[in-house]
Design an enzyme around this catalytic site. Structure first.
Site, PDB file in Angstrom:
ATOM      1  N   HIS B  13       1.009  -1.309   0.153  1.00  0.00           N
ATOM      2  CA  HIS B  13      -0.055  -0.168   0.186  1.00  0.00           C
ATOM      3  C   HIS B  13       0.962   1.138  -0.026  1.00  0.00           C
ATOM      4  CE1 HIS B  13       0.068  -0.532   4.518  1.00  0.00           C
ATOM      5  NE2 HIS B  13       0.620   0.843   4.457  1.00  0.00           N
ATOM      6  N   ARG B  17      -2.137  11.255   4.128  1.00  0.00           N
ATOM      7  CA  ARG B  17      -2.997  11.818   5.121  1.00  0.00           C
ATOM      8  C   ARG B  17      -4.392  12.404   4.520  1.00  0.00           C
ATOM      9  NH1 ARG B  17       2.273  11.753   6.772  1.00  0.00           N
ATOM     10  NH2 ARG B  17       2.744  11.154   8.774  1.00  0.00           N
ATOM     11  N   GLU B  76      -3.987   3.625   1.533  1.00  0.00           N
ATOM     12  CA  GLU B  76      -4.551   3.744   2.769  1.00  0.00           C
ATOM     13  C   GLU B  76      -4.591   5.154   3.242  1.00  0.00           C
ATOM     14  OE1 GLU B  76      -1.409   2.599   5.831  1.00  0.00           O
ATOM     15  OE2 GLU B  76      -2.576   3.251   7.651  1.00  0.00           O
ATOM     16  N   ASN B  80      -6.216  12.281  10.770  1.00  0.00           N
ATOM     17  CA  ASN B  80      -6.265  12.408  12.294  1.00  0.00           C
ATOM     18  C   ASN B  80      -7.456  13.475  12.507  1.00  0.00           C
ATOM     19  OD1 ASN B  80      -3.477  11.871  12.716  1.00  0.00           O
ATOM     20  ND2 ASN B  80      -2.841  13.085  10.902  1.00  0.00           N
ATOM     21  N   HIS B 105       2.923  11.565  -6.860  1.00  0.00           N
ATOM     22  CA  HIS B 105       1.370  11.083  -7.293  1.00  0.00           C
ATOM     23  C   HIS B 105       1.042   9.592  -7.117  1.00  0.00           C
ATOM     24  CE1 HIS B 105       3.432  10.788 -11.344  1.00  0.00           C
ATOM     25  NE2 HIS B 105       2.959   9.641 -11.295  1.00  0.00           N
ATOM     26  N   MET B 136       1.801  15.437 -23.868  1.00  0.00           N
ATOM     27  CA  MET B 136       1.441  13.936 -23.664  1.00  0.00           C
ATOM     28  C   MET B 136       0.034  13.789 -23.635  1.00  0.00           C
ATOM     29  SD  MET B 136       4.505  11.983 -21.975  1.00  0.00           S
ATOM     30  CE  MET B 136       3.666  10.391 -22.653  1.00  0.00           C
ATOM     31  N   GLU B 151      -2.505  10.565 -11.451  1.00  0.00           N
ATOM     32  CA  GLU B 151      -2.234  10.290 -12.898  1.00  0.00           C
ATOM     33  C   GLU B 151      -3.475   9.338 -13.407  1.00  0.00           C
ATOM     34  OE1 GLU B 151       1.797   8.981 -13.688  1.00  0.00           O
ATOM     35  OE2 GLU B 151       1.682   9.924 -15.963  1.00  0.00           O
TER      36      GLU B 151
END
Lengths: 164, 164
Positions: B13, B17, B76, B80, B105, B136, B151
């Site tokens: 993972h 936050r 994850e 807080n 990212h 791109m 992305e």
């Protein structure tokens, strides 16, 4: 939740910037056992794509490269040319302290956390949290060459009371 | 590279936050189509684990929960408690500007980038880079509720000349 419009979506990769690709590639391949799927050099930066090759090393170079955007669990490292030898470059933020707090860590699941951590110690990998530190004795945090946190966890963790 | 000592390792993972879990869970499940595998509430923070359920929604709650540390491609989110309503909380750094630059990212591979981006626009998702921006034309960047970059890419991207 799964729905027709997002069917086939995959969480392909996570990107972090690294100061010295030589040190980072060595760490992620030799210490953590990932495989370099491909890299691509632009004028001012180079991108490296790494992942676990769960085929056991049987994939061809082309198969590894073709998989870089077509699987989950890929790590992209971005190297802005020159940072590795620039005395004025002070390093990247880990994301875990101010200023710059936000990003936290990546996590590697390992079959045997005790054996993995013993090996990391033997290899001289710095720890943020050893297994014996704190309350959670089956989770460790090591640091990559840029100081990014890497959580090391078993395949099943009980986070606390009531979490069965 | 694969070796006996790291066999079975998985890139499980990535943790970031988030200020407001309600907004973030809604975004990652409804807009991006991930499934909430489990969450666990501690005294001062709550952890949310999300991932693509490629079983097509047939997994049980227990199977989803058991998979959170035993697969790749998990996100994850750490909340807080209190940040969502604290007027003094100024938000988390995206990692893409100073101070705090380092993290970049996450990327989601989608079968049809044009269709995906049209849907994101219709849903009011903010873009950092639309398909028509820059060089791109098959890559876009959207922003999650905290401003983290995501992305959006097709399963096969040619990064530039010589990258076949």
């Amino acid at each position: 939740m799964p729905n027709a419009e997002t069917a086939g979506y995959q969480f392909n990769h996570t990107m972090v910037r690294v100061k010295d690709p030589e040190a980072s590639i060595k760490f992620y391949t030799e210490v953590l056992g990932m495989t370099l799927l491909s890299h691509y050099k632009f004028d001012s930066f180079t991108l490296y794509f790494l992942a676990y090759d769960h085929s056991g090393g049987t994939q061809t170079v082309k198969e590894l490269k073709d998989s870089r955007f077509n699987r989950e669990g890929v790590l992209e490292l971005t190297h802005n040319h020159g940072t590795e030898s620039d005395p004025a470059f002070s390093g990247y933020a880990s994301g875990n302290s101010e200023p710059g707090k936000g990003y936290g860590h990546i996590a590697i699941t390992v079959p045997d956390v005790t054996a993995a951590c013993a090996r990391f110690e033997q290899l001289g990998v710095p720890f943020k949290k050893k297994l014996t530190d704190g309350r959670m004795k089956d989770i460790a945090f090591i640091l990559d060459p840029d100081g990014y946190w890497i959580e090391v966890i078993p395949p099943r963790v009980i986070l606390g009371p009531g979490d069965e």
